[in-house]
Structure formats: C-alpha cells, structure tokens
Design a protein around this motif. Structure first.
Motif, PDB file in Angstrom:
ATOM      1  N   THR A  74       2.794   3.989  -6.622  1.00  0.00           N
ATOM      2  CA  THR A  74       1.780   3.973  -5.562  1.00  0.00           C
ATOM      3  C   THR A  74       0.453   4.449  -6.124  1.00  0.00           C
ATOM      4  O   THR A  74      -0.552   4.402  -5.429  1.00  0.00           O
ATOM      5  CB  THR A  74       2.152   4.881  -4.384  1.00  0.00           C
ATOM      6  OG1 THR A  74       2.649   6.103  -4.910  1.00  0.00           O
ATOM      7  CG2 THR A  74       3.182   4.265  -3.508  1.00  0.00           C
ATOM      8  N   LYS A 126      -0.681   7.384  -6.650  1.00  0.00           N
ATOM      9  CA  LYS A 126      -1.285   8.537  -5.989  1.00  0.00           C
ATOM     10  C   LYS A 126      -0.294   9.689  -6.023  1.00  0.00           C
ATOM     11  O   LYS A 126       0.894   9.477  -6.256  1.00  0.00           O
ATOM     12  CB  LYS A 126      -1.716   8.216  -4.561  1.00  0.00           C
ATOM     13  CG  LYS A 126      -0.583   7.784  -3.652  1.00  0.00           C
ATOM     14  CD  LYS A 126      -1.027   7.654  -2.212  1.00  0.00           C
ATOM     15  CE  LYS A 126      -1.364   9.014  -1.625  1.00  0.00           C
ATOM     16  NZ  LYS A 126      -0.926   9.132  -0.223  1.00  0.00           N
ATOM     17  N   LEU A 155       3.369   6.527   0.617  1.00  0.00           N
ATOM     18  CA  LEU A 155       2.935   5.145   0.421  1.00  0.00           C
ATOM     19  C   LEU A 155       1.543   4.927   1.009  1.00  0.00           C
ATOM     20  O   LEU A 155       0.771   4.116   0.525  1.00  0.00           O
ATOM     21  CB  LEU A 155       3.917   4.182   1.095  1.00  0.00           C
ATOM     22  CG  LEU A 155       5.340   4.175   0.562  1.00  0.00           C
ATOM     23  CD1 LEU A 155       6.200   3.263   1.413  1.00  0.00           C
ATOM     24  CD2 LEU A 155       5.357   3.715  -0.880  1.00  0.00           C
ATOM     25  N   TRP A 156       1.248   5.683   2.076  1.00  0.00           N
ATOM     26  CA  TRP A 156      -0.015   5.468   2.779  1.00  0.00           C
ATOM     27  C   TRP A 156      -1.192   5.784   1.850  1.00  0.00           C
ATOM     28  O   TRP A 156      -1.217   6.839   1.225  1.00  0.00           O
ATOM     29  CB  TRP A 156      -0.096   6.367   4.029  1.00  0.00           C
ATOM     30  CG  TRP A 156      -1.324   6.078   4.825  1.00  0.00           C
ATOM     31  CD1 TRP A 156      -1.458   5.154   5.816  1.00  0.00           C
ATOM     32  CD2 TRP A 156      -2.592   6.712   4.672  1.00  0.00           C
ATOM     33  NE1 TRP A 156      -2.732   5.164   6.290  1.00  0.00           N
ATOM     34  CE2 TRP A 156      -3.453   6.110   5.601  1.00  0.00           C
ATOM     35  CE3 TRP A 156      -3.081   7.713   3.838  1.00  0.00           C
ATOM     36  CZ2 TRP A 156      -4.785   6.482   5.731  1.00  0.00           C
ATOM     37  CZ3 TRP A 156      -4.409   8.097   3.953  1.00  0.00           C
ATOM     38  CH2 TRP A 156      -5.253   7.469   4.908  1.00  0.00           C
ATOM     39  N   GLY A 157      -2.127   4.877   1.790  1.00  0.00           N
ATOM     40  CA  GLY A 157      -3.332   5.135   1.007  1.00  0.00           C
ATOM     41  C   GLY A 157      -3.160   4.868  -0.461  1.00  0.00           C
ATOM     42  O   GLY A 157      -4.073   5.096  -1.245  1.00  0.00           O
ATOM     43  N   GLY A 158      -1.988   4.383  -0.877  1.00  0.00           N
ATOM     44  CA  GLY A 158      -1.778   4.118  -2.295  1.00  0.00           C
ATOM     45  C   GLY A 158      -2.180   2.702  -2.664  1.00  0.00           C
ATOM     46  O   GLY A 158      -2.828   1.983  -1.894  1.00  0.00           O
ATOM     47  N   SER A 159      -1.806   2.332  -3.864  1.00  0.00           N
ATOM     48  CA  SER A 159      -2.040   0.972  -4.323  1.00  0.00           C
ATOM     49  C   SER A 159      -0.721   0.534  -4.942  1.00  0.00           C
ATOM     50  O   SER A 159      -0.463   0.738  -6.110  1.00  0.00           O
ATOM     51  CB  SER A 159      -3.166   0.969  -5.353  1.00  0.00           C
ATOM     52  OG  SER A 159      -3.238  -0.286  -5.978  1.00  0.00           O
TER      53      SER A 159
END
Ligand code: HEM
Ligand SMILES: [Cu+2]
Ligand SMILES: [Cu+2]
Lengths: 269, 619
Positions: free
Chosen positions: B335, B337, B399-403
């Motif tokens: 992710t 991050k 997972l939120w805000g990741g790539s």
C-alpha cells in the motif's frame, strides 16, 4: 454401499432436516436457535459492512489511480471504533441477555424427578444401552464385573431388589412427549458424546462419571441418537433409535417390555 | 570466522548440520512444506472416501501423478542442479507411501478404505498439518530466516541450539511417518488424543514419542527466538521500530514456551498409562471386549483434556500470529504507506498472547461444565475476539489513502482478510456455550478452524513465500503462474470449506468414516461431500503451478534486483541472498520506523525510506 445403510430403516421425519438447522423439538430448542440466529445475523452484518469498506478502499486507492499517498490514517477514526464498539455491545447483550441465563436454566433448573421420565444411558463401543428403572422408579445397582456383552451389557446386579423390574434396551430410547426427561449418562469404556440434534441436546459421556441432563420433547417423532465424539473404529456407526411417543403408545410399549421380564420364580441367568 | 572461511567449511557443515539461521530456516521450510503436502495427500484419500463411501479410491492415479511430478522436477532441474533434482524424492516418497497403504489387510486393501485406517489418516492429517507443517513453517522457517535479518542480527543467539532444534523436529517427523509401518498402524484417536480411547487404542505410543521430540524442538526454538529478539537487535532498533512480523514471532515464542510444557507432561503421563501400567487418565472399571481392564483406576479422563487444551488453544494462536505478521509486512509494502495503528497492533498482540491462556476450556463446554466455569470461559472467549477484530480493522483501514499494488504476494494478503474474517466470525457461535451445544464436534467446527488455518495461515505463508523468495534466492517468482496459483487455491479452498459450515449446521458429526451416510439428518447435505472432494482436488491441482513456478524460477539465470519490492525493513539492507556468514557486510544502524513509505524529506516525496538510511523526515 448406500443401501446397506438405508435398508430396513424407515425414515419418518425427513421433513425435519434440510440445509440448515434441523427443526427443533424440545422446549429449549427455540432459545438455542435464537442465539444461533442472532450470532449469524451479526456475522453477516459484520462481513458485509467490512467487505464494503474493504472493496471500496481497494478500488479507490489502487495504484495508478493518481492520488497522493496519505501518510496518516483513516480520517474518521470513529468509523472503525464504532464498528468495534458495535461488536462489544452485541457480545455483552448475547452474554448477559441470552447465554449466561440460558446455561443457568440448563444446568440448574432440573425438572422434578417425580414428574419426569428418568433414564440411565450407558454408552459403550459402539452402542447406547438404555436403562429404565421400571415400576419401582429406582435403578438397580450395576457393577462392571457383572457385565456380559450378550445378556447383561450394563452389568445389572440381580441380587439387588431394585434391579428386578428394570428394563434395558440396546440402542433404543423411547420417551413420552410433553413430559420432562432426565437422563443420567455414563460410559463403560471411552468417551462418547450423546447427541440428539432435534432436541438440541449434546453431552459428552465420560467413563467414571455419571452426568445428568434434561430436556422436554414438544412433539412426537422418530429420530436418531448420534455419537458426536470419536470413540473408535465404528464411531461413524454408533447410532441409536430415538422415539418420542404419545403417552398411550409409550405406556403400551413399556407394558410389553415389562411383560417380557423374567418372573421371580424363573431361573434365567 | 570470516565469510570466506565460512564457505570453505565441509559440505556437511554448510548444508546439513549447519548452524547458520538461513540454512536452518530453509531446512525447516522444505521439511514443513513436504509435511504439508503429505498431510494434504492423506486428506485427499479421506475426502474420496467421504464423497464415495466404500468405493475404490483411485490410488493408482495418485501414485502416477506423484511419480510424474517427481520426474518433471528431475527433468527440469537438469544435470547442473543435482540438489534441486533431489527434491523429487519427496514426491517419489509420497507415491511410495500411497502404494504401501494399498498393501496389507488393515489399511486400503484393494483401494477400499477401512474405518480404522480412516481414523489413522484423520489423526495423522491433523497432527502432521498442525505440529509438523504449519508451526515449523511459520516459526521454524519464516521466523528463523527473516527475524534475525529484520532486527539486523548476524545470526540467532544460540546457533547450535537452533541446529539441534531442527534435527529434533526432523526425528519427530520421521518417527511420525514410521508409525504407519508399525503393527497396528499409526495413531487413530484424533489429533486431540482423548483418553481413555488413546490409552487403549493401537498406534498411540509412537505418536506420543514423536510428539515429545516435536515439543522439545519447539521449546528450544522458542527460547532462541526470545533471546535473539531481546539481545541481538542492532543499534537504533528500538522496540517500536521493530517490524510487526518480529513482534508476532516474539509473542508466538512466549506462547510456545509457556504452553507446550502442559502437553509435554500430559504426553508423558499418557505414555506411562500405556507402557508402565499407571492410570492417570483411566477411571476404575473400564470394560474392553466384555472384560474389566487391568488398571488400578482412579484416573480422570478430563485431566487429559485440560492438559491438552491448555497447550492447544495457545497453539492455534501460534498458527495464526506469524501469519498476521507476514500479512502486515506484505500489506504495508504494497500500500506504500505505514501501518495505521501500529501501537494498537502491538498492544493487541500482547493482550491476545496473555488471554490465550485463559480461554482454553471453551473446547470443553459439552463435557458437563458447570455454570460458573462456563460463564468465565464464554466471557474470556468474547474478550479475546476483540483484538482479532482490531487486527482486521488495522489492516483494512491501512488500505485507505495508500497506493495499492496488486502484486502476487499482495493478492494472497488481500484474500487473507475476508478468509480470516470468516474463520474468526464462525468462531463466535462456537465460543458461546448454548449455540455450541448444537455445533460442537460437527463439521461446523472443522469448517471454522480450516478457514483459520488453510485460507488463513497457509494463504499467508504463500504471501510470505512470494514476497521473500527474491530475498532468499535472488530471483522473483513468475507473476502469471503466481496468479493462476492464487485463483485456483482461493476458489478450491472456498469450495472445500464453506460446505462444511452448512453440513455442521445440519448437525453432521465430524470424524465420520462414511461422511454422515448413516444419519438421517445428514441426508439433505450429503451431496456436499462430493463438492468438497472436488474442491480439494482443485486445491491440489493448482499447487502444481506453485511447484513448477519455484522450479522454473530456480532454473532462470537472470537475477532480480536486490530490493524488488522497494521495501524498507532491514532484511533488504543486505545482498539477496544475504552473505552466508553474519548476514550483513557492514552492520546497519537503524534510524526510522519500519514502514516509512512516501515520506517527505526536504520538501521532496521519498517513495520509500529504508530503516537504515539516515534522512530527516518532515511531518
Ligand atoms: C488444505 C487442505 C485441507 C483439507 C482439504 C482439509 C480437510 C479436512 C477434513 C475434511 C477434516 C475432517 C476429517 C473428519 O472429521 O473426518 C480435517 C480435519 C482436520 N484438519 Fe484439515 N484440511 C486441510 C488443511 C489443514 C490444515 C492446513 C490444517 C492445520 C494447520 C488442518 C488441520 C486439521 C485438523 C487438526 C483436523 C482434525 C483432525 C481430527 O479430527 O483429529 N487441515 N481436515
Ligand atoms: Cu461413541
Ligand atoms: Cu463416537
């Protein structure tokens, strides 16, 4: 192979069985089913809600979906926290609202033995010996040395006056409907587990211990006793017949059994 | 010793009785994977019997498949890679074992399975999977190889003890297999080995002896892991800069150390019951074959269950915690991050480790437990479910805000989330005593824990193998084959394990030789037995892609980059594979937390900042 099992066995209550729980037939079955349903509803809700977040995040934050990576966590911390809190509250409700009171009911509210059918079951590899106390209402003594697998599987001591009128069957438990039943479970050899799925009854049967259980059937039917604990080669085949009958039928069956008892002056053994 | 001196040692010292944690880790890994394959194969035989009770098992097909696989490996390995070719022996060995089963009157005569052999297979499947497969893979292989690298250590704290621990485990495993060849066969009382059945059944003595070896191996390993983590962290590696994987290994080691002695003493007592005429677990007046058995009596069968479950409940956390560690490594890396809520994870881990000793009797609700004890164990069981939910929350919300990169290891890691979710959720009704009355000892239980250990732990291990393979061999596994392997495995596993939950709800008991054929309540759900058997076949067939992937990758000449995943943790601070002696050419110094992805330094975005690179992160 199939016919070997099916032949000679008349299936009466197939409508009780399906893809889900067998239809309950005891007074406390609805309560157990309620706990099962409630927990499964919670499970589905959790799975779906979390699944939505999961898939949403996967789509929204896939790489190449030019967005700057956010170093910090999810902005609304309240969301995961309330999801966890929801589970905690639900758990507490289940525990204090259902499970603890129900277990108390099961273990402490034994019916009055005078007003119940009282039976002993002695499990063995691979059969269920059912022992009724007979007319005097008292179980005769049994001793392991007296066991004879052919004629006296539970080792009843016929010197004991209480034993004289006792009825024993192999693999056949019959009880009258709408009257509480108390069963004292014990085993001659290894651990078995006495299971009546429609009654929502399951109790390990442990050698060296006599464990009492109770239930009250609400309708008549023909079912099976199942063994739920691995007990040896024929564990899979340790079935018994389990019949709940109305009062008259049960009494008639009992009368036949009593008539077949050896009379006092006969020399039987 | 320098690295050059190290590589001048004899073959035996370097590869067989090596004290290098990396070699030992690989030995553990290869042995454990072989046992997983064997355990799986035993289960496929059983599953055929369950779907088609009493019919001939296509044993010749199995034998042929395994011989072909072995030949394929010999062929693909070629003349230049004799060590790779040697692995075909595992496949020939399993083929020979299956063939052996069909000889003799008491196993699979003519391919038809006998009930006592079904029970042997079930017992050995459970035992091999848990004690010889998953735990050695999770701890012995992943822990041994990765943990010292991630904390920057040159080796484990006690390298010799590490070697002993592997070989003791190996002997235990060999004894376990030998038990199939003894008169009376292997153990057949279930992996739980409840007394008094286990006291009087054949095969149990060898099981107990083998288990004692496995236990000693685990205890030695556990001490080693704890001391290594406490003592050998490189400078700058503070507790809260440890990769989460190291934390899971540390807590796992404590669980093994504190829980196994309970089974050890239980096993010794059961062994004495069997060979020395004691009766710890045998009450008076037990009858066998119409005669009272010659035991003094006075024992208590439930004592065994307490000793067993005091180990076996923490043991299931041993199966899953390292898996969670692997998942967090793979998820953060892919992710790009940091792990959201790292401290919450660590505290949850401590809490789970502690609580796992206080819940064990939820396996015993049906033994006739009274109200006070039941209340206690139900409550603790619900409490212990909270940290597991926190783990899932942290991973999902990370997972939120990741790539998110959907690499092969990441696919396995992502699939792990809902699968472990199902496993955890189905534990709830089993942890509450009233619903457990209906579900206890049914296929629901089997479904529940297989969701934890198969699509749970095993999937996590696949994620770990795909992720760390470039580290270990310097080559990356093929992505396309990896994806085929992934989808086949996930679909097969769900086809196998989901129907178990349905059968369990209908009340079908576990450990039934005929799969429930004789019971009325099983009739409507009997057809699922066939589905599950095909599911197991699908799982098996798609593992061929995995095996081929490994062999084909090892054949390749081209090496992958040193750090192909752009990872930050210390295992990537050395060469791939790491140098044989001492791991690191120069000892690293740690400046940052474990997952510094996409941080800004001097106003610039740095995609990944390794723990040993000195830079000032701005907020
Ligand atoms: C991946 C494929 C697998 C399949 C198809 C499978 C299937 C099964 C089935 C059908 C049973 C029930 C047997 C019965 O009740 O008669 C069983 C039992 C069991 N399995 Fe598995 N399993 C798999 C993997 C695993 C793994 C990875 C583990 C452990 C880490 C495991 C541990 C066990 C245990 C402990 C039992 C209970 C054995 C007993 O009753 O004593 N299984 N398995
Ligand atoms: Cu039984
Ligand atoms: Cu049984």
């Amino acid at each position: 192979m199939e016919n070997e099992y099916l032949n000679g066995y008349h299936r009466m209550n197939t409508s009780d069985y399906g893809y889900w729980l067998p239809k309950g037939a005891s007074t406390f079955a609805p309560e157990i089913d309620t706990t099962l349903y409630l927990v499964h509803i919670l499970m589905v809700i959790m799975f779906v809600v979390w699944g939505i977040f999961f898939i949403m995040f996967l789509v929204q934050f896939r790489s190449g979906n030019e967005k700057k990576v956010v170093h910090s966590g999810y902005p609304k911390v309240i969301v995961p926290i309330s999801m966890i809190a929801f589970v905690v509250i639900f758990d507490m409700y289940m525990l204090f609202g259902h499970d603890i009171p129900f277990w108390n009911h099961l273990k402490k509210d034994f019916p009055d033995a005078e007003k119940s059918t009282v039976v002993r079951i002695v499990a063995q590899q691979f059969a269920w010996n059912v022992h009724y106390p007979g007319q005097d209402g008292k179980f005769g003594r049994s001793r392991p040395e007296l066991v004879d697998e052919k004629i006296n599987p539970i080792g009843l001591d016929f010197d004991d006056p209480y034993a004289k009128d006792d009825i024993t069957t192999v693999g056949q438990l019959r009880i009258p409907v709408e009257k509480p039943v108390i069963i004292h479970l014990t085993s001659k050899d290894v651990i078995h587990s006495f299971s009546l799925p429609v009654m929502r009854v399951k109790q390990d049967v442990i050698p060296g211990m006599s464990i009492p259980i109770w239930f009250e059937p609400t309708r008549t039917g023909n079912w099976q006793i199942a063994c739920a604990q691995l007990c040896g080669n024929s564990h899979y085949n340790m079935k018994g017949i389990f019949k709940v009958q109305n009062q008259e039928d049960f009494a008639a069956w009992m009368a036949i059994q009593e008539a077949e008892l050896p009379q006092d002056d006969e020399e039987v053994w | 010793m320098t690295n050059a001196e190290y590589s001048r040692q004899s073959f035996w010292r370097q590869y067989i009785f090596s004290v290098d944690h990396k070699v030992i880790g690989l030995q553990y890994g290869l042995t454990a994977l072989s046992f997983l394959l064997l355990g799986f194969m035993l289960m496929v035989l059983m599953r055929w019997q369950l779907a088609f009770p009493g019919e001939v098992i296509p044993w010749l097909t199995f034998v042929v498949i395994f011989i072909l696989l072995g030949l394929a490996i010999v062929f693909l390995a070629g003349k230049k890679r004799p060590y790779l070719a040697l692995n075909s022996l595992i496949f020939f060995g399993i083929a020979a074992l299956i063939w052996y089963f069909t000889t003799g009157e008491e196993r699979l005569p003519g391919g038809i399975m006998l009930p006592e052999f079904y029970n042997q297979l079930g017992t050995m499947h459970g035992t091999i999977m848990v004690f010889l497969g998953v735990v050695p893979l999770a701890v012995g292989a992943f822990g041994n190889y990765i943990l010292p690298l991630q904390i920057g250590a040159p080796d484990m704290a006690f390298p010799r003890m590490n070697m002993v621990s592997y070989w003791v485990y190996f002997i235990g495993g060999v004894l376990m297999i030998i038990s199939f060849f003894l008169p009376g066969g292997a153990a057949q009382s279930g992996w739980t080995s409840y007394s008094p059945l286990a006291d009087i059944n054949t095969g149990q003595t060898m099981w107990l002896v083998a288990m004692l070896f496995v236990i000693i191996s685990s205890l030695l390993g556990a001490i080693n892991f704890i001391v290594t983590t406490v003592q050998l962290r490189v400078e700058g590696m503070t507790w809260f800069r440890l990769p989460f994987f190291v934390w899971t290994q540390l807590i796992t080691a404590f669980l093994l150390l504190l829980a196994f002695p309970s089974l050890q003493i239980g096993a010794i007592m059961q062994l004495l019951d069997r060979v020395a005429g004691s009766s710890f677990f045998i009450p008076a007046g037990i009858i066998q074959g119409g005669k009272v058995l010659e035991y003094s009596g006075g024992g208590n069968p439930l004592l065994w269950q307490h000793l067993f479950w005091f180990l076996a409940h923490p043991e299931v956390y041993v199966l899953i915690l390292p898996a969670i560690g692997i998942i967090t490594e793979v998820v953060t890396n892919n992710t790009r991050k940091p792990l959201w809520g790292y401290p919450a994870m660590v505290y949850s881990l401590f809490f789970i480790g502690f609580m796992s000793f206080l819940v064990y009797a939820h396996h015993m609700f049906i033994t006739g437990m009274g109200t006070a004890v039941t209340t206690w164990f139900q409550t603790t069981t619900l409490i212990i479910s909270i940290p597991s939910i926190i783990f899932l929350a942290v991973i999902v919300f990370t997972l939120w805000g990741g790539s998110i990169r959907f690499t092969t290891p990441m696919l396995f890691a992502l699939a792990w989330v809902p699968m472990f979710g199902i496993g955890g959720l189905t534990g709830l009704p089993l942890g509450l005593a009233p619903p457990d009355i209906h579900l206890h000892d049914t296929y629901y239980v089997i479904g529940h824990f297989h969701y934890i250990v198969a699509p749970g732990s095993i999937i996590a291990f696949f994620a770990g193998i795909y992720y760390w393979f470039p580290k270990i061999c310097g080559k990356k596994l093929n992505d396309n084959l990896g994806k085929v392997h992934f989808w086949g495995t996930i679909i097969g596993m769900n086809l196998t394990f989901a129907p178990m939950l349905v059968q369990g709800m209908a009340g079908v008991s576990r450990r039934l030789y005929d799969g429930g054929l004789g019971y009325d309540h099983a009739q409507p759900v009997l057809f699922l037995n066939e589905w599950m058997t095909w599911g197991a076949w699908i799982i098996g067939i798609f593992q061929i892609f995995f095996i081929l992937n490994i062999v084909l990758t090892l054949r390749k000449k081209s090496r992958s980059e040193e750090n192909p995943w752009d990872a930050t943790t210390l295992e990537w601070a050395t060469t791939s594979p790491p140098i044989a002696h001492g791991n690191f050419i120069t000892e690293p110094f740690v400046y940052h937390g474990p997952y510094e992805y996409n941080v800004s330094v001097n106003g610039q975005n740095v995609p990944y900042l390794p723990q040993h690179k000195k830079m000032d992160i701005e907020d």
